[in-house]
Design an enzyme around this catalytic site. Structure first.
Site, PDB file in Angstrom:
ATOM      1  N   SER A   1       0.720  -1.191  -0.003  1.00 48.06           N
ATOM      2  CA  SER A   1      -0.030   0.071   0.028  1.00 48.06           C
ATOM      3  C   SER A   1       0.861   1.232  -0.073  1.00 48.06           C
ATOM      4  O   SER A   1       1.594   1.492  -0.952  1.00 48.06           O
ATOM      5  CB  SER A   1      -0.948  -0.075   1.260  1.00 48.06           C
TER       6      SER A   1
ATOM      7  N   ASP B   1      -5.475  -4.001  -2.121  1.00 51.63           N
ATOM      8  CA  ASP B   1      -4.697  -3.484  -1.120  1.00 51.63           C
ATOM      9  C   ASP B   1      -3.914  -4.749  -0.490  1.00 51.63           C
ATOM     10  O   ASP B   1      -4.697  -5.733  -0.049  1.00 51.63           O
ATOM     11  CB  ASP B   1      -5.161  -2.534  -0.121  1.00 51.63           C
TER      12      ASP B   1
END
Length: 266
Positions: free
Chosen positions: A38, A150
């Site tokens: 991320s 993510d």
């Protein structure tokens, strides 16, 4: 011996990774590879592409959410990510993983198979965009028959990935090491972010603590989305890394010598 850096996710808190990199440079710790999840994939990719700590600081200070996202009619997310990918393309100038100065790996989650996916080839910008696609906030990325979001859902502090990719020693950076109570939760984005923060708090601990050196910037109470606090985030990252000065210097020597086991109690 190969030293890997595992940079965890944390939205705007990811700016703290710049402070960690600053401390590692000052201490002369030579990295062999970077794994990022991320926000950690953004900083990791840019550093691996050759950006200096000073240049990363400049980018962080001059980036706003308007540069990165826009509201969309909700289908798979509340925010669009075309601006984020465009900005990443601008910074990475179309580089592929093979073009990077330092081996870099972006961690994602495949919604179809419920598996961790390590991206290591092809365009870096789209890989980082996939790693940053927080479910419900940014749309997933379709890539090679996978639907990627993510990487924090599977491995927010990618210490294991760093080891899988060849690191003998791993430095982990956990941006969810501390948490505080909140008195007010606003709209849907606030609900999603707070839920993510709570779930990551527990998930990250065993991941980051499996590192040879575990760096935990004290970010409790800091916003996950306030990009105006660049200097504060960087300072927290730097302070947390310097707390491990002796451990990092010992790791540096082991990396140079290429022998022996890491023992932080020696």
């Amino acid at each position: 011996m190969r030293i890997g850096l595992a940079l965890g996710g944390g939205f705007a808190r990811g700016i703290a990774h710049i402070g960690v990199l600053k401390a590692l440079e000052e201490l002369g710790v030579q990295l062999s590879l970077i794994a990022g999840t991320s926000a950690g994939s953004i900083i990791g990719a840019l550093f691996a592409a050759g950006y200096t700590v000073s240049e990363l600081t400049h980018i962080a200070r001059h980036t706003t959410w308007r540069d990165l996202s826009h509201l969309v009619v909700p289908r798979r997310s509340v925010l669009g990510a075309t601006r984020l990918e465009k900005k990443l393309d601008e910074f990475l100038v179309g580089k592929s993983f093979a073009d990077l100065d330092l081996p870099f790996f972006a961690v994602c989650t495949d919604l179809y198979s419920a598996e961790k996916v390590i991206l290591r080839s092809g365009p870096v910008a789209s890989a980082v965009r996939a790693s940053c696609s927080a479910p419900g906030i940014f749309p997933p990325v379709e890539r090679a028959g996978r639907l990627l979001v993510d990487g924090g859902m599977m491995e927010n502090v990618p210490v294991m990935t760093a080891r899988e990719m060849g690191a003998q020693y791993a430095i982990g950076v956990d941006l969810y090491a501390s948490i505080t109570a909140q008195r007010r939760i606003g709209g849907i984005v606030d609900v999603l972010l707070r839920s993510f923060e709570i779930s990551q708090r527990l998930q990250c601990l065993p991941q980051s603590q499996s590192a040879d050196v575990c760096i935990m910037p004290q970010l409790a109470g800091e916003s996950l989305v306030d990009l105006s606090r660049t200097d504060q985030y960087i300072e927290r990252g730097y302070e947390a890394a310097i707390l491990h000065r002796d451990d990092l210097l010992r790791l540096k020597e082991l990396g140079k010598q290429g022998r022996g086991k890491l023992s932080l109690s020696d």
